[in-house]
Design a protein around this motif. Structure first.
Motif, mmCIF file in Angstrom:
data_model
loop_
_atom_site.group_PDB
_atom_site.id
_atom_site.type_symbol
_atom_site.label_atom_id
_atom_site.label_comp_id
_atom_site.label_asym_id
_atom_site.label_seq_id
_atom_site.Cartn_x
_atom_site.Cartn_y
_atom_site.Cartn_z
ATOM 1 N N LYS A 1 0.828 -1.220 0.019
ATOM 2 C CA LYS A 1 -0.068 -0.593 0.012
ATOM 3 C C LYS A 1 1.600 0.892 0.218
ATOM 4 N N ALA A 2 1.510 1.081 0.980
ATOM 5 C CA ALA A 2 2.920 2.415 0.691
ATOM 6 C C ALA A 2 3.258 2.741 -0.350
ATOM 7 N N ALA A 3 3.708 1.184 -1.487
ATOM 8 C CA ALA A 3 4.658 1.940 -2.789
ATOM 9 C C ALA A 3 3.170 2.045 -3.905
ATOM 10 N N GLN A 4 2.170 1.699 -3.091
ATOM 11 C CA GLN A 4 1.246 1.974 -4.543
ATOM 12 C C GLN A 4 1.242 3.361 -4.349
ATOM 13 N N LYS A 5 0.731 3.934 -2.622
ATOM 14 C CA LYS A 5 0.254 5.992 -3.043
ATOM 15 C C LYS A 5 1.596 5.854 -3.070
ATOM 16 N N GLN A 6 3.102 5.717 -2.431
ATOM 17 C CA GLN A 6 4.095 6.063 -3.578
ATOM 18 C C GLN A 6 4.208 6.689 -4.913
ATOM 19 N N LEU A 7 3.448 5.670 -5.681
ATOM 20 C CA LEU A 7 3.884 5.047 -7.005
ATOM 21 C C LEU A 7 2.076 6.818 -7.485
ATOM 22 N N ASP A 8 1.750 6.871 -6.688
ATOM 23 C CA ASP A 8 0.762 7.616 -7.030
ATOM 24 C C ASP A 8 0.601 8.760 -7.675
ATOM 25 N N SER A 9 1.718 8.971 -6.380
ATOM 26 C CA SER A 9 1.474 10.495 -5.799
ATOM 27 C C SER A 9 2.549 10.710 -7.291
ATOM 28 N N LEU A 10 3.368 10.101 -7.461
ATOM 29 C CA LEU A 10 4.525 10.464 -9.061
ATOM 30 C C LEU A 10 3.762 10.933 -9.715
ATOM 31 N N ARG A 11 2.976 9.376 -10.234
ATOM 32 C CA ARG A 11 1.522 9.018 -11.229
ATOM 33 C C ARG A 11 1.299 11.088 -11.708
ATOM 34 N N SER A 12 0.572 11.262 -9.691
ATOM 35 C CA SER A 12 -0.416 12.972 -9.719
ATOM 36 C C SER A 12 0.573 13.572 -10.604
ATOM 37 N N GLU A 13 1.951 13.692 -9.734
ATOM 38 C CA GLU A 13 2.895 14.892 -10.507
ATOM 39 C C GLU A 13 3.394 14.892 -11.412
ATOM 40 N N LEU A 14 3.397 13.681 -12.462
ATOM 41 C CA LEU A 14 3.658 13.892 -13.478
ATOM 42 C C LEU A 14 2.325 14.608 -14.189
ATOM 43 N N ALA A 15 1.620 13.814 -14.102
ATOM 44 C CA ALA A 15 0.141 13.986 -15.203
ATOM 45 C C ALA A 15 -0.046 16.238 -14.799
ATOM 46 N N LEU A 16 0.821 16.251 -13.882
ATOM 47 C CA LEU A 16 0.540 17.982 -13.444
ATOM 48 C C LEU A 16 1.274 18.952 -14.350
ATOM 49 N N VAL A 17 2.586 17.513 -14.370
ATOM 50 C CA VAL A 17 3.960 18.526 -15.422
ATOM 51 C C VAL A 17 3.254 18.589 -16.149
ATOM 52 N N LYS A 18 2.926 17.478 -16.876
ATOM 53 C CA LYS A 18 1.840 17.330 -18.655
ATOM 54 C C LYS A 18 0.865 17.860 -18.479
ATOM 55 N N SER A 19 -0.355 18.410 -18.505
ATOM 56 C CA SER A 19 -1.337 19.109 -18.352
ATOM 57 C C SER A 19 -0.613 20.051 -18.376
ATOM 58 N N ASP A 20 0.155 20.551 -17.775
ATOM 59 C CA ASP A 20 0.839 22.652 -17.813
ATOM 60 C C ASP A 20 0.669 22.860 -19.050
ATOM 61 N N GLN A 21 1.731 21.647 -19.350
ATOM 62 C CA GLN A 21 1.873 21.469 -21.321
ATOM 63 C C GLN A 21 0.938 22.118 -21.961
ATOM 64 N N LEU A 22 -0.494 21.768 -21.460
ATOM 65 C CA LEU A 22 -1.568 21.300 -22.134
ATOM 66 C C LEU A 22 -2.326 22.958 -22.724
ATOM 67 N N LEU A 23 -2.082 23.960 -21.603
ATOM 68 C CA LEU A 23 -2.495 25.148 -21.505
ATOM 69 C C LEU A 23 -2.404 25.957 -23.214
ATOM 70 N N GLN A 24 -1.323 25.674 -23.720
ATOM 71 C CA GLN A 24 -0.771 26.450 -24.321
ATOM 72 C C GLN A 24 -2.074 26.324 -25.153
ATOM 73 N N GLN A 25 -2.712 24.745 -25.511
ATOM 74 C CA GLN A 25 -3.528 24.888 -26.467
ATOM 75 C C GLN A 25 -4.973 24.959 -26.471
ATOM 76 N N ALA A 26 -5.503 25.987 -25.231
ATOM 77 C CA ALA A 26 -6.372 26.615 -24.905
ATOM 78 C C ALA A 26 -7.059 27.619 -26.025
ATOM 79 N N GLU A 27 -8.388 27.575 -26.083
ATOM 80 C CA GLU A 27 -8.796 28.626 -27.299
ATOM 81 C C GLU A 27 -9.846 29.317 -26.607
ATOM 82 N N THR A 28 -9.868 30.982 -27.437
ATOM 83 C CA THR A 28 -11.296 30.993 -26.566
ATOM 84 C C THR A 28 -12.400 31.403 -27.241
ATOM 85 N N VAL A 29 -13.526 30.547 -26.535
ATOM 86 C CA VAL A 29 -14.576 31.076 -27.215
ATOM 87 C C VAL A 29 -15.817 31.977 -26.417
ATOM 88 N N GLY A 30 -15.873 33.277 -27.496
ATOM 89 C CA GLY A 30 -16.769 34.000 -26.840
ATOM 90 C C GLY A 30 -16.236 34.160 -26.052
#
Length: 879
Positions: free
Chosen positions: A741-770
């Protein structure tokens, strides 16, 4: 409907029933109780006619205990369920009053007594009665005309479709004669049309069962001419109580008025549409009360499905008339009050009936809410109309009223494909009709052909393990055969046998049949009526009818079955003693290696209760209680306190297995002579198998040692793997689980951090609608929780925005998230409804709050398409 002043005063349903039974009792008939709605006949789902319990007698498979009988039989039919409430006389539940002759009297007496009962006892004016006869039945025509005095123009000859009864393509059959009541004699006798429901009602049907029809269609006279009649209680009540339909009789109207009162209505002030719903509630309430009372529980198969469907129709029609919450037990309380005089078991089982109804109603109210959500999703598709299939799924699966679907669709400018809906309904009606309509007296072909030729198998197995027997018949692939060579699978019928045939939950014996140069291995034994069918394979020689064989059971298997069967009796006694005295058997399996016991209980048993039950059974085993087996009258056995399985039909003489001071049950199975012979008893599991039904699986006798040896082997293997003693295994496994469980929790934390890093790169893909921001993108390999965190973060960074993210975290799985800001929600968009619709494109679904919601799917290949659709819909809605 108008009726003349000469019509007799109204009679109650209870008095009509009792008057009928008393009349025929005075004519020498034995009053027999109604059979259960769960029939003995495996070819029929529910009891649909009064003659069903007498089927073996009509087939010649069983001797009649009395020459004449009369009954009031509970019946259920659902093949015309859509007409319930819409016509004057269609029901799912009804009572059939019947008088039966088993080779005793015939046409003259049956006709004379039916006329006497109708005119002199019930007081129906003779001039208001019309009779029908089969077109070729001159005998019946003459009796009605010459002996009864019915004018010839009021005796109508009709064809085979109307006035010749048969259960199927072959078997017992015969002409019938029906009595009709004329509501409008003023219309004259020039052109009597008995199909005119507004004028005539058929209330009494007399079947003259005098022929047997073979496969070629040839009719031959039966050895015994039988009488099978049916008088509809509800129909006679309508006539005598002078009301326009069966529903307004005292048998049903109080239930209808109770439902109306709950809805704040008065029945007679309601429009026709509301009256239909109230009639459905009145009819179905009686049906579900008696079905549950006879031991049926709701499920998705067989008679359990019929029960569930009827309960849901009650709830659905309650909603149609404005009842929002739970109400069905209030209505059924009225039904119980009306039925308890004739059927006291419904009051005795009131708590069981109400518990089952409460559970099912609560579940269905939740299902209705899901149906409303599904309809909302269907409307979002922007189609020109709601398909017939979608409307049918809403109606049949979710119980969503068609009228409500049409009303909501119209509000959105849509129609409902009624042609497609009716096509789906027609298919369902056909399925229902096939399941419920016919009584097949000719099942299993060749075996039934033997019924009139073969005597009942003499069972010797209570005292003998072997017998010297004669082969009466050999069947190969269900067909009679004159010889069966080695290697052939066969069914063998003997004149006498020590083999126990599967019944009462106990499986059939195994063993061998051996003769001169012949060996047949027997793997199973089944019963067809009172005939034992030995199922096996010819190992050596040739099996032929007439051969003499030694029938030898496998003694070791029999001892195992005896131990397990007696253990089920002790188990039921222990459950009653320790858990609840109202517990009763709902089913069982007694095999050679295990036992299974189903019982009614609304909750799981606690570990402490299971341990106490197991200890109690083993205590009784160790005490060595001697079995006392006796044959006695059924009433005597019940008076002594013998337990009977609820809903089971027993003969006048019953076999009682008594372990004094411990258990006493009606049972035809094989048992140990002393409980000490069982040795040990061990409970393996306790689970739920249906609403209100629990199941215990256990082993007894030699099977306990086998079970313990297997468990010991598993423990030994684990000890070697973990390098620990058996008593140290729980602590070692707990440590490993915590580390994981401890190892899984650590892995989930790392995945979340990686997802946030990846997601920040998506900001530039946002478009304006109205005035809003829109971001729809895929984050490969990101789990559902991390995807949700990323969507929330992106929406917060973008401000007033709609964010939809998708991912394929693992093979065959899709994750979707929608995060909407308040300004997006103001555009009448809700994250939960929106993402649920998108997920359907990936073979899934989901939902959540208006601002944040998750969904899933099973088709990763469709994710790009789903995200493109999400982007297009949001652009249109926000633009």
């Amino acid at each position: 409907m108008s009726m003349p002043s000469s019509q007799p005063v109204a009679k109650t349903g209870d008095s009509i029933r009792q008057t009928f039974l008393t009349f025929y009792e005075q004519k020498g008939h034995r009053i027999l109780p109604s059979a259960s709605l769960v029939p003995e006949d495996p070819t029929v789902l529910l009891t649909i006619a009064g003659m069903l319990q007498f089927k073996p007698i009509f087939l010649g498979q069983r001797e009649a205990e009395v020459p004449r009988a009369t009954t009031s039989q509970k019946c259920i039919r659902t093949n015309d369920i859509e007409n319930v409430g819409r016509t004057a006389r269609h029901h799912t539940f009804f009572e059939m009053l019947g008088n039966f002759s088993f080779g005793d009297y015939f046409k003259e007496e049956a006709i004379a007594w039916a006329w006497e009962l109708s005119t002199e006892v019930f007081g129906l004016p003779p001039e208001r009665l019309v009779v029908s006869v089969f077109r070729e039945d001159d005998d019946a025509f003459a009796i009605w005309r010459d002996q009864i005095g019915v004018p010839p123009h009021r005796i109508i000859r009709m064809g085979e479709a109307d006035n010749f009864w048969s259960s199927g393509p072959t078997g017992p059959c015969g002409p019938c004669s029906e009595i009709y009541y004329d509501f409008h004699p003023e219309r004259g006798d020039e052109a009597i049309d008995l199909d005119d429901d507004s004028r005539f009602i058929e209330f009494y049907n007399l079947v003259f069962m005098q022929y047997n029809r073979d496969a070629e269609g040839t009719l031959t006279p039966l050895q015994n001419q039988n009488i099978d009649t049916g008088l509809g209680l509800e129909r006679m009540a309508q006539i005598l109580q002078q009301v326009p339909n069966n529903y307004e009789t005292d048998l049903i109207l109080p239930i209808i008025e109770k439902a109306a009162a709950i809805a704040g209505l008065k029945y007679h002030d309601c429009d026709d549409k509301t009256k239909v719903s109230l009639k459905v509630i009145g009819d179905h309430s009686r049906a579900v009360m008696h079905m549950i009372g006879d031991g049926i529980t709701a499920s998705n198969v067989g008679r359990g499905y019929v029960l569930r469907r009827l309960i849901r129709r009650v709830v659905r029609h309650g909603r149609l008339i404005g009842i929002e919450g739970a109400f069905i037990t209030q209505v059924v309380e009225t039904a119980i009050r009306l039925a308890e005089e004739a059927y006291p078991a419904v009051r005795q089982r009131q708590s069981v009936i109400e518990a089952e109804l409460t559970r099912e109603e609560a579940r269905f109210l939740e299902t209705l809410e899901r149906g409303e959500k599904l309809l909302a999703e269907i409307l979002q598709r922007r189609s020109q109309q709601i398909s017939g299939q979608d409307a049918f799924v809403l109606y049949d699966t979710y119980g969503f009223p068609l009228e409500l679907t049409q009303e909501i669709a119209a509000e959105h400018g849509l129609a409902v494909d009624m042609e497609g809906f009716e096509a789906e309904m027609a298919q369902q009606r056909q399925r229902s009709k096939q399941a419920h309509e016919t009584i097949d007296l000719t099942v299993q072909g060749s075996l039934d052909k033997l019924a009139e030729q073969v005597h009942s198998t003499d069972f010797l197995g209570y005292t003998d393990a072997s017998s010297y027997s004669q082969v009466v018949a050999v069947l190969v692939q269900g067909e009679l055969a004159q010889a069966a060579e080695a290697g052939t699978d066969v069914q063998v019928i003997l004149d006498q046998t020590p083999f126990y045939a599967e019944s009462g939950g106990q499986i059939g014996d195994r063993g061998y049949l051996s003769g001169e140069g012949l060996v047949i291995r027997i793997d199973d034994v089944q019963k067809d009526g009172d005939i034992f069918v030995h199922v096996g394979r010819v190992e050596r020689g040739t099996a032929t009818p007439g051969a003499r064989v030694t029938a030898q059971i496998d003694r070791a298997c029999r001892r195992r079955a005896q131990a397990n069967h007696t253990a089920t009796h002790l188990l039921q006694a222990a459950l009653k003693k320790i858990v609840d005295d109202s517990i009763s058997q709902a089913g069982s399996l007694v095999a050679f290696d295990r036992l299974r016991f189903d019982f009614n209980c609304p909750r799981p048993l606690t570990p402490e209760e299971l341990q106490q039950v197991e200890e109690q059974v083993n205590t009784w085993i160790a005490e060595g209680h001697q079995a006392d087996v006796a044959i006695m009258p059924l009433d005597t056995a019940k008076a002594k306190g013998a337990i009977a399985m609820f809903g089971e039909k027993y003969s006048a003489e019953v076999r009682v297995i008594d372990f004094p001071g411990v258990s006493m049950e009606l049972c035809g199975g094989t048992h140990v002579g002393n409980t000490a012979e069982i040795g040990l008893f061990k409970i393996i599991s306790e689970t739920g198998v249906a609403s209100g039904i629990r199941r215990i699986e256990a082993v007894a006798g030699p099977a306990v040692l086998e079970y313990l040896n297997l468990r010991e082997a598993v423990v030994r293997d684990l000890s070697e793997r973990f390098k620990a003693k058996p008593e140290e295994l729980p602590e070692r496994i707990t440590t490993l689980q915590n580390d994981l469980k401890a190892a899984q929790k650590q892995l989930d934390s790392l995945r979340s951090e990686l997802a946030l890093v990846k997601s920040d790169q998506l900001l530039q893909q946002a478009e304006t609608v109205g005035n809003l921001k829109l971001l729809v993108a895929e984050l490969p390999g990101v789990g559902a929780d991390a995807l949700k965190t990323a969507a929330e973060r992106l929406q917060q960074k973008l401000g007033e925005a709609a964010v939809v993210l998708g991912s394929v975290p693992e093979a065959g799985k899709v994750s979707l998230v929608a995060a909407f800001s308040p300004a997006v929600i103001e555009h009448k968009l809700q994250a939960g409804k929106f993402i649920g619709g998108i997920a359907k494109r990936c073979g899934g679904g989901g939902g959540g709050r208006p601002n944040l919601a998750q969904a899933g799917g099973r088709d990763p290949a469709k994710l790009p398409e789903a995200l493109a659709a999400a982007k297009q819909q949001l652009q249109q809605a926000l633009g």
